[in-house]
Scaffold this active site. Structure first.
Site: not given
Ligand code: ZN
Length: 163
Positions: A46, A51, A92-93, A134-135, A138
């Site tokens: 995701g 991000q 998380c990226l 999670h997304e 963000h």
């Molecule tokens: Zn993330």
């Protein structure tokens, strides 16, 4: 399409609240394509617009058909129902090389618009419910590291599912 730079923890953009999307534009469409390309390039499941440095309420998710969803584009997503609980490892990226245990709902219902600005409803459980929460966090400037129970652990690249 092009790869976008993934913003990392410490970048103030990751703590800001994103704005609702009012209309689809060619520019936004190309950002969504880039988000998918970037997510796949980094083996993520995701990715949220902040991000890649864009403060708009857009997320892309792909946890794999075998896990219950192929590519999903969600615009202005809102969790409308949630139930149950699951505690599991999350990455998380934007927080490379780390993972930690987070408790999330076991199932969620999310209402959003798709890439054609048509209303859609997604029912997610297990990994998909975790990815959705999670997304969407963000988009409100929240990172999973603030929800981690216990220690944030070091992981080898590719060992964890990154979002
Ligand atoms: Zn993330």
């Amino acid at each position: 399409m092009a790869l976008r730079t993934v913003r990392e923890i410490g970048d103030p953009i990751l703590t800001k609240k994103c704005k609702e999307v009012k209309e689809m534009t060619p520019r936004l469409k190309s950002m969504i394509d880039d988000m998918f390309e970037t997510m796949y390039a980094y083996d993520g499941v995701g990715l949220a617009a902040p991000q890649v440095g864009v403060l708009k309420r857009v997320v892309v998710i792909d946890i794999g058909e075998e896990n219950g969803s192929g590519p999903l584009t969600l615009i202005n997503p809102v969790v409308t129902e949630q139930s149950g609980e699951q505690t599991g490892s999350e990455g998380c990226l934007s927080v490379p090389g780390k993972a930690g245990d987070v408790t999330r709902p076991m199932e969620v219902t999310v209402e959003a618009l798709n890439e054609n600005m048509e209303p859609i409803t997604i029912h997610g459980k297990e990994l998909l419910a975790r990815a959705l929460c999670h997304e969407i966090d963000h988009l409100d400037g929240k990172l999973y590291v603030d929800l981690v129970e216990g220690e944030l652990k070091d992981v080898e690249p590719g060992e964890e599912e990154e979002q």
